[in-house]
Write a protein that holds these residues in place. Structure first.
Motif, PDB file in Angstrom:
ATOM      1  N   PRO A   1      30.373 -37.615  28.529  1.00  0.00           N
ATOM      2  CA  PRO A   1      30.687 -36.963  29.806  1.00  0.00           C
ATOM      3  C   PRO A   1      31.607 -35.764  29.589  1.00  0.00           C
ATOM      4  O   PRO A   1      32.281 -35.655  28.559  1.00  0.00           O
ATOM      5  N   SER A   2      31.666 -34.847  30.544  1.00  0.00           N
ATOM      6  CA  SER A   2      32.515 -33.659  30.410  1.00  0.00           C
ATOM      7  C   SER A   2      33.938 -33.910  30.893  1.00  0.00           C
ATOM      8  O   SER A   2      34.831 -33.113  30.609  1.00  0.00           O
TER       9      SER A   2
ATOM     10  N   VAL B   1      34.827 -37.700  25.539  1.00  0.00           N
ATOM     11  CA  VAL B   1      34.311 -36.557  26.297  1.00  0.00           C
ATOM     12  C   VAL B   1      33.540 -35.637  25.353  1.00  0.00           C
ATOM     13  O   VAL B   1      33.707 -35.699  24.134  1.00  0.00           O
TER      14      VAL B   1
END
Ligand SMILES: [Cu+2]
Length: 140
Positions: free
Chosen positions: A57-58, A76
């Motif tokens: 995920p960002s 991340v």
């Protein structure tokens, strides 16, 4: 004169029976090849699913409460951010172990801090006020 002619005909039949058996064997071999092709296509599809599952995920959030981080490790993507939120009643200060990538001010109750990660790697960090509080950010 007629006898050698009949013998020639019998010899001629024998090879045609052998040819029919060979055709049957080749048909079985072709069916085996078709099975191999279909199982290879299934393996390729499974590989595509696996690479989709591993996408990082960002953003990620770590909540601090009762002098503990809500997760020992968060992951991340490169270019992603991690935000720490202090939901505790006491102050905390988040600092990375090997670099200044993570260096928050002293966070009071309700305070938060966000760090940006542009280089892949593992970033262990701790609380500069409560040294037993430890965590890791994984960037990939
Ligand atoms: Cu702390």
């Amino acid at each position: 004169v007629g006898s050698p002619h009949h013998r020639t005909r019998r010899w001629a039949r024998a090879p045609s029976v052998t040819a029919a058996l060979l055709v049957g064997a080749l048909a079985v071999g072709a069916a085996g090849c078709a099975d191999d092709t279909s199982s290879g296509a299934t393996a390729g599809a499974a590989t595509t699913v696996a690479s989709t599952e591993t996408a990082a995920p960002s953003t990620a959030t770590v909540v601090i409460a009762d002098r503990a981080f809500s997760a020992d490790a968060v992951t991340v993507a490169v270019g992603g951010t991690v935000t720490w939120v202090n939901s505790d009643t006491v102050d905390h200060e988040i600092v990375s172990l090997d670099s200044d990538v993570i260096r928050s001010p002293v966070l009071g109750q309700g305070g938060s801090y966000t760090a940006l990660f542009t280089v892949p790697g593992e970033y262990p960090y701790y609380c500069n006020i409560n040294n037993f509080m430890k965590g890791t950010v994984v960037v990939r």
